[in-house]
Design a protein around this motif. Structure first.
Motif, short mmCIF file in Angstrom:
data_model
loop_
_atom_site.label_atom_id
_atom_site.label_comp_id
_atom_site.label_asym_id
_atom_site.label_seq_id
_atom_site.Cartn_x
_atom_site.Cartn_y
_atom_site.Cartn_z
N THR A 87 6.81 -11.01 14.66
CA THR A 87 6.15 -12.28 13.99
C THR A 87 4.67 -11.76 13.63
N ALA A 88 4.53 -10.70 13.50
CA ALA A 88 3.03 -9.98 13.26
C ALA A 88 2.80 -10.82 11.79
N PRO A 89 1.48 -11.09 11.45
CA PRO A 89 1.20 -11.51 10.47
C PRO A 89 1.06 -10.47 9.21
N ILE A 90 1.00 -10.70 8.00
CA ILE A 90 1.02 -9.92 6.91
C ILE A 90 -0.40 -9.07 6.91
N SER A 91 -0.23 -7.72 6.73
CA SER A 91 -1.34 -6.75 6.94
C SER A 91 -1.08 -5.71 5.85
N ASP A 92 -2.15 -4.68 6.02
CA ASP A 92 -2.02 -3.56 4.93
C ASP A 92 -1.01 -2.53 5.29
N VAL A 93 -0.18 -2.56 6.46
CA VAL A 93 0.98 -1.90 6.77
C VAL A 93 2.06 -2.55 7.27
N HIS A 94 3.30 -1.91 6.99
CA HIS A 94 4.61 -2.61 7.36
C HIS A 94 4.70 -2.76 9.00
N SER A 95 3.92 -2.07 9.95
CA SER A 95 3.96 -2.03 11.19
C SER A 95 2.78 -1.55 11.90
N GLN A 96 2.07 -2.40 12.60
CA GLN A 96 1.08 -1.73 13.37
C GLN A 96 1.39 -0.80 14.74
N GLN A 97 1.74 0.33 14.37
CA GLN A 97 1.99 1.36 15.34
C GLN A 97 0.69 2.02 16.08
N ARG A 98 0.69 2.11 17.28
CA ARG A 98 -0.31 2.65 17.86
C ARG A 98 0.10 2.83 19.12
N ASN A 124 0.02 -7.39 -5.30
CA ASN A 124 -0.03 -7.43 -3.72
C ASN A 124 -1.16 -7.08 -2.86
N GLY A 125 -2.12 -6.74 -3.51
CA GLY A 125 -3.51 -6.43 -2.89
C GLY A 125 -3.50 -4.92 -2.36
N TYR A 126 -4.08 -4.83 -1.48
CA TYR A 126 -4.69 -3.45 -0.33
C TYR A 126 -3.31 -3.03 0.38
N LYS A 127 -3.04 -1.99 0.29
CA LYS A 127 -1.80 -1.48 1.27
C LYS A 127 -2.08 0.04 1.63
N SER A 128 -1.93 0.09 3.13
CA SER A 128 -2.00 1.61 3.50
C SER A 128 -0.29 2.06 3.50
N VAL A 129 -0.04 2.85 2.79
CA VAL A 129 1.54 3.19 2.43
C VAL A 129 1.61 4.42 3.38
N ASN A 130 2.77 4.55 3.44
CA ASN A 130 3.62 5.80 4.34
C ASN A 130 4.27 6.50 3.45
N PRO A 131 4.01 7.41 2.69
CA PRO A 131 5.00 8.24 1.68
C PRO A 131 5.89 9.17 2.50
N LEU A 132 5.48 9.35 3.97
CA LEU A 132 6.38 10.32 4.53
C LEU A 132 7.69 9.72 5.22
#
Length: 232
Positions: A87-98, A124-132
């Motif tokens: 239920t995480a809010p919409i952000s620049d990444v799909h999943s906040q993995q840390r 859809n604004g700014y996104k931090s994408v993961n092409p890998l």
């Protein structure tokens, strides 16, 4: 769909399993999980979508240092905290993995959410994408080229192991060393037993008012394989 299975599983089994699997792999030969306590928040899935499941689950797991002297009453322990939420809010990444490791002589911080690529669009604004993660676009000849993406490497390693085992079986049918070597490269029953024990202990803790649950190791021939779990 999410609605079809969410109330028969939980976000810990669905997502925390990846975090725990990575940590258990890193702890191989160093430690074993012995106690789990689960806590959770609930409300959004239940109230807004009529799905009886937790929104966020956190597991607190005690790991025992197996390199300590077995007769030493002053054994050392570590605490791992695994948190996952759908239920995480919409952000620049799909999943906040840390990942954050804080040890007695060092510290490691891993940001799995940001891979060094960013994209900005009017739609859809700014996104931090993961092409890998996956290669969706074909190569110059129009052929699929996602073999190095998510999931494919695991399947490839499994198939290679099956072929190797079948070829070896003709000359050495009981090659236990070969079988044991697969624990270092595949998700075998042996390598996932601790992960499964943590997840199940967490579920039992949540279902029993957050009571702590012990993971027991009672097989002398396999001292790092959980044999049972019980509420403390």
């Amino acid at each position: 769909t999410f609605r079809g299975w969410a109330d028969t599983s939980d976000i810990s089994y669905y997502l925390n399993s990846h975090h725990i699997d990575f940590h258990a792999w890193a702890m191989k030969g160093k430690g074993k999980p012995i106690k789990v306590t689960g806590i959770a928040s609930k409300g959004i899935a239940t109230n807004e979508y009529d799905i009886d499941t937790e929104d966020t689950i956190t597991l607190s797991v005690t790991w025992e240092n197996i390199k300590d002297d077995k007769n030493d009453h002053n054994k050392s322990y570590g605490i791992a905290i695994y948190t996952s939420s759908w239920t995480a809010p919409i952000s620049d990444v799909h999943s906040q993995q840390r990942f954050h490791f804080l040890g007695s002589t060092g510290e490691v911080v891993i940001d799995q959410a940001h891979r060094g690529y960013s994209l900005s669009k009017d739609s859809n604004g700014y996104k931090s994408v993961n092409p890998l993660f996956m290669k969706y676009t074909p190569d110059a000849k129009g052929n699929f080229q996602g073999q190095s993406g998510y999931g494919y490497k695991s399947i490839e390693c499994f198939i290679d192991a099956v072929i190797e085992f079948e070829n070896n079986k003709k000359t050495n049918p009981e090659n236990q060393n070969l079988l044991n070597s697969y624990d270092d490269m595949l998700a075998t029953i042996s390598t996932t037993s601790q992960v499964t024990a943590i997840l199940e202990a967490g579920r039992i803790s949540l279902d029993n008012n957050n009571q702590s649950v012990s993971i027991l190791y009672e097989d002398e021939d396999s001292p790092l394989t959980p044999t049972s779990i019980s509420i403390i």
